[in-house]
Design a protein around this motif. Structure first.
Motif, PDB file in Angstrom:
ATOM      1  N   ASN A   1     -21.170  80.299 -31.098  1.00 23.45           N
ATOM      2  CA  ASN A   1     -20.374  79.909 -29.937  1.00 23.45           C
ATOM      3  C   ASN A   1     -20.401  78.389 -29.757  1.00 23.45           C
ATOM      4  N   GLN A   2     -21.595  77.807 -29.913  1.00 25.23           N
ATOM      5  CA  GLN A   2     -21.756  76.361 -29.746  1.00 25.23           C
ATOM      6  C   GLN A   2     -20.960  75.592 -30.808  1.00 25.23           C
ATOM      7  N   LEU A   3     -20.933  76.107 -32.025  1.00 20.10           N
ATOM      8  CA  LEU A   3     -20.139  75.482 -33.082  1.00 20.10           C
ATOM      9  C   LEU A   3     -18.661  75.430 -32.717  1.00 20.10           C
ATOM     10  N   ILE A   4     -18.181  76.505 -32.134  1.00 20.30           N
ATOM     11  CA  ILE A   4     -16.763  76.564 -31.751  1.00 20.30           C
ATOM     12  C   ILE A   4     -16.485  75.621 -30.593  1.00 20.30           C
ATOM     13  N   LEU A   5     -17.370  75.605 -29.584  1.00 20.84           N
ATOM     14  CA  LEU A   5     -17.204  74.689 -28.446  1.00 20.84           C
ATOM     15  C   LEU A   5     -17.147  73.239 -28.922  1.00 20.84           C
ATOM     16  N   GLU A   6     -18.057  72.898 -29.817  1.00 22.24           N
ATOM     17  CA  GLU A   6     -18.102  71.520 -30.320  1.00 22.24           C
ATOM     18  C   GLU A   6     -16.844  71.184 -31.124  1.00 22.24           C
ATOM     19  N   ALA A   7     -16.356  72.135 -31.898  1.00 26.28           N
ATOM     20  CA  ALA A   7     -15.141  71.916 -32.687  1.00 26.28           C
ATOM     21  C   ALA A   7     -13.926  71.700 -31.775  1.00 26.28           C
ATOM     22  N   ILE A   8     -13.859  72.430 -30.664  1.00 25.82           N
ATOM     23  CA  ILE A   8     -12.743  72.268 -29.730  1.00 25.82           C
ATOM     24  C   ILE A   8     -12.783  70.875 -29.092  1.00 25.82           C
ATOM     25  N   GLU A   9     -13.969  70.445 -28.692  1.00 24.67           N
ATOM     26  CA  GLU A   9     -14.101  69.097 -28.115  1.00 24.67           C
ATOM     27  C   GLU A   9     -13.694  68.037 -29.133  1.00 24.67           C
ATOM     28  N   ARG A  10     -14.147  68.204 -30.356  1.00 21.14           N
ATOM     29  CA  ARG A  10     -13.794  67.234 -31.397  1.00 21.14           C
ATOM     30  C   ARG A  10     -12.288  67.242 -31.657  1.00 21.14           C
ATOM     31  N   SER A  11     -11.699  68.432 -31.681  1.00 24.87           N
ATOM     32  CA  SER A  11     -10.260  68.544 -31.895  1.00 24.87           C
ATOM     33  C   SER A  11      -9.473  67.841 -30.794  1.00 24.87           C
ATOM     34  N   SER A  12      -9.939  68.015 -29.555  1.00 19.25           N
ATOM     35  CA  SER A  12      -9.259  67.375 -28.429  1.00 19.25           C
ATOM     36  C   SER A  12      -9.278  65.852 -28.556  1.00 19.25           C
ATOM     37  N   LYS A  13     -10.381  65.322 -29.037  1.00 20.41           N
ATOM     38  CA  LYS A  13     -10.507  63.858 -29.198  1.00 20.41           C
ATOM     39  C   LYS A  13      -9.713  63.355 -30.401  1.00 20.41           C
ATOM     40  N   GLU A  14      -9.792  64.090 -31.515  1.00 16.74           N
ATOM     41  CA  GLU A  14      -9.174  63.617 -32.752  1.00 16.74           C
ATOM     42  C   GLU A  14      -7.747  64.101 -32.940  1.00 16.74           C
ATOM     43  N   LYS A  15      -7.321  65.036 -32.059  1.00 17.83           N
ATOM     44  CA  LYS A  15      -5.950  65.566 -32.076  1.00 17.83           C
ATOM     45  C   LYS A  15      -5.577  66.150 -33.442  1.00 17.83           C
ATOM     46  N   LYS A  16      -6.445  67.061 -33.917  1.00 17.39           N
ATOM     47  CA  LYS A  16      -6.175  67.718 -35.192  1.00 17.39           C
ATOM     48  C   LYS A  16      -6.959  69.031 -35.268  1.00 17.39           C
ATOM     49  N   TRP A  17      -6.577  69.859 -36.257  1.00 17.79           N
ATOM     50  CA  TRP A  17      -7.296  71.105 -36.515  1.00 17.79           C
ATOM     51  C   TRP A  17      -8.704  70.783 -37.028  1.00 17.79           C
ATOM     52  N   ILE A  18      -9.675  71.553 -36.556  1.00 22.78           N
ATOM     53  CA  ILE A  18     -11.059  71.408 -37.021  1.00 22.78           C
ATOM     54  C   ILE A  18     -11.510  72.739 -37.633  1.00 22.78           C
ATOM     55  N   SER A  19     -12.045  72.661 -38.830  1.00 24.14           N
ATOM     56  CA  SER A  19     -12.521  73.856 -39.522  1.00 24.14           C
ATOM     57  C   SER A  19     -13.945  74.182 -39.097  1.00 24.14           C
ATOM     58  N   ILE A  20     -14.208  75.452 -38.854  1.00 26.02           N
ATOM     59  CA  ILE A  20     -15.550  75.906 -38.511  1.00 26.02           C
ATOM     60  C   ILE A  20     -16.174  76.638 -39.690  1.00 26.02           C
ATOM     61  N   ALA A  21     -15.372  77.122 -40.596  1.00 30.20           N
ATOM     62  CA  ALA A  21     -15.856  77.960 -41.697  1.00 30.20           C
ATOM     63  C   ALA A  21     -16.935  77.265 -42.522  1.00 30.20           C
ATOM     64  N   LYS A  22     -16.753  75.977 -42.837  1.00 27.44           N
ATOM     65  CA  LYS A  22     -17.722  75.279 -43.674  1.00 27.44           C
ATOM     66  C   LYS A  22     -19.070  75.210 -42.991  1.00 27.44           C
ATOM     67  N   LYS A  23     -19.087  74.974 -41.680  1.00 29.23           N
ATOM     68  CA  LYS A  23     -20.352  74.924 -40.956  1.00 29.23           C
ATOM     69  C   LYS A  23     -21.029  76.284 -40.957  1.00 29.23           C
ATOM     70  N   LEU A  24     -20.252  77.331 -40.795  1.00 28.60           N
ATOM     71  CA  LEU A  24     -20.820  78.675 -40.810  1.00 28.60           C
ATOM     72  C   LEU A  24     -21.454  78.978 -42.161  1.00 28.60           C
ATOM     73  N   GLU A  25     -20.809  78.542 -43.224  1.00 32.49           N
ATOM     74  CA  GLU A  25     -21.346  78.775 -44.567  1.00 32.49           C
ATOM     75  C   GLU A  25     -22.656  78.031 -44.754  1.00 32.49           C
ATOM     76  N   GLN A  26     -22.736  76.817 -44.219  1.00 34.05           N
ATOM     77  CA  GLN A  26     -23.951  76.032 -44.380  1.00 34.05           C
ATOM     78  C   GLN A  26     -25.121  76.643 -43.641  1.00 34.05           C
ATOM     79  N   LEU A  27     -24.846  77.338 -42.550  1.00 33.12           N
ATOM     80  CA  LEU A  27     -25.919  77.885 -41.723  1.00 33.12           C
ATOM     81  C   LEU A  27     -26.268  79.317 -42.083  1.00 33.12           C
ATOM     82  N   SER A  28     -25.451  79.971 -42.901  1.00 33.08           N
ATOM     83  CA  SER A  28     -25.698  81.381 -43.218  1.00 33.08           C
ATOM     84  C   SER A  28     -26.807  81.531 -44.248  1.00 33.08           C
TER      85      SER A  28
END
Length: 381
Positions: free
Chosen positions: A354-381
């Motif tokens: 959940n925290q990964l997604i929240l952080e990605a949304i905040e980053r997307s809002s600032k950078e005005k672009k799509w943010i991928s979460i899949a790579k982070k999930l792979e790194q943590l799995s």
């Protein structure tokens, strides 16, 4: 029957909800571990003593560290502001205590990772209080999806709408300070709809979002004429792509006039659709394309029958349950987890996702672009 001696840190709104659940679990779910309200901790001695008396705790502490050090505590329940979650949870895990924590799990991903590492390394049971998963109607929606009754999921639409801070004279509270809460509407209520859709549909792979603060200065309580800067969002909207190909549209706001607590979702799929709204939490709206033409339409399922998850523990069919019972159901699972030493969901892993997604949304809002979460999930799995 095994006793689980509870130490709660914090005691206001969520403290009351959790305490009621501990007291009610043995009544509705006999045979599980017996929660014992042993001690509660808070900084204000007058306030925490009153809370101990009202909520049913045997004793109290004014230092949470002393509570964690006590030998007569098995479980630490964290219902404090978000900026204290990580320190308390890690200390509790290091002391060998089981932990349940309010959401969002932490202020940021780094804290959430450390919390998950601590509870995993110390082999304690851990859960996060995403209580809305435990409404019988939501659980039944999950059952229909798992049975394949809806087929392939195409769309997810989720909103959490409130209106409690629309008054510009509403003072700055801790939920409006980034250093204490992490984010505003996004983390406070957006976290809930993210968790619900993860539970029902699966993992989110990408997001693009926007956040807005409509009232940027608010009065400082107790300081007449002074105003402080609001540095969290009043509203957040985002689009998501799920790993299974579904598309999601999300909105979390505290500026939706007339909506006191409208947590809702709609899922559209190959063989039908389902809809749910917390303000009518016993009802699940179900549409199935297999129905005969002329009879097709949303049916309202009152999820109070024996066949509906958790409903068997309460009243006869049609005798509805309420918000507080979502916590009773959640705590019943926590008691089972401790009794059987078997991890249940949602836990700190879910909190981190959940925290990964929240952080990605905040980053997307600032950078005005799509943010991928899949790579982070792979790194943590």
């Amino acid at each position: 029957m095994k006793e689980v001696r509870v130490g709660m840190i914090g005691y206001k709104f969520m403290g009351k909800a959790h305490s009621l659940a501990y007291r009610n679990v043995p009544f509705f779910f006999p045979g599980s571990a017996m929660p014992v309200l042993k001690a509660i901790a808070g900084r204000n001695e007058k306030g925490v003593k009153q809370a101990a008396d009202e909520l049913g705790f045997e004793t109290y502490e004014t230092d949470w560290r002393k509570l964690i050090e006590r030998d007569d505590i098995d479980l630490i329940d964290i219902v404090t502001p978000n900026n204290s979650h990580a320190e308390i949870a890690i200390a509790a895990a290091e002391a060998g205590k089981h932990v349940i924590c309010e959401k969002p799990l932490a202020l940021n991903v780094e804290q959430a990772e450390r919390m998950l590492e601590a509870v995993t390394r110390n082999k304690v049971i851990h859960m996060i209080s995403h209580n809305y998963r435990f409404a019988p109607a939501v659980q039944y929606a999950k059952k229909l999806i798992q049975q394949g009754r809806l087929g392939r999921i195409y769309h997810v639409r989720a909103t959490y709408l409130q209106d409690w801070i629309m008054d510009p004279d509403f003072p700055i509270a801790w939920r409006l300070k980034k250093e204490v809460t992490g984010s505003g509407a996004l983390g406070d209520i957006g976290a809930h709809i993210i968790d619900l859709t993860r539970f029902l549909v699966g993992e989110i792979s990408e997001v693009v979002g926007a956040m807005e603060t409509f009232i940027k200065e608010r009065p400082i309580e107790g300081e007449a004429g002074k105003k402080g800067q609001v540095d969290v969002d009043d509203a957040a909207s985002f689009i998501a792509k799920f790993e299974n190909g579904a598309m999601g549209v999300f909105e979390a706001t505290r500026f939706a006039a007339g909506n006191r607590n409208r947590n809702s979702f709609e899922i559209n799929a190959e063989f039908g659709s389902i809809k749910w709204d917390l303000e009518n939490m016993n009802n699940l709206h179900v549409y199935l394309t297999e129905d005969d033409k002329g009879l097709q339409g949303f049916r309202v399922i009152n999820c109070t029958e024996e066949e509906h998850p958790y409903a068997h523990a309460y009243w006869p069919a049609g005798h509805i349950i309420g918000y507080e019972h979502t916590f009773v159901n959640l705590i019943s699972e926590l008691m089972k987890a401790i009794t059987n030493n078997e991890l249940k969901q949602p836990n700190f892993y879910d909190g981190l996702q959940n925290q990964l997604i929240l952080e990605a949304i905040e980053r997307s809002s600032k950078e005005k672009k799509w943010i991928s979460i899949a790579k982070k999930l792979e790194q943590l799995s």
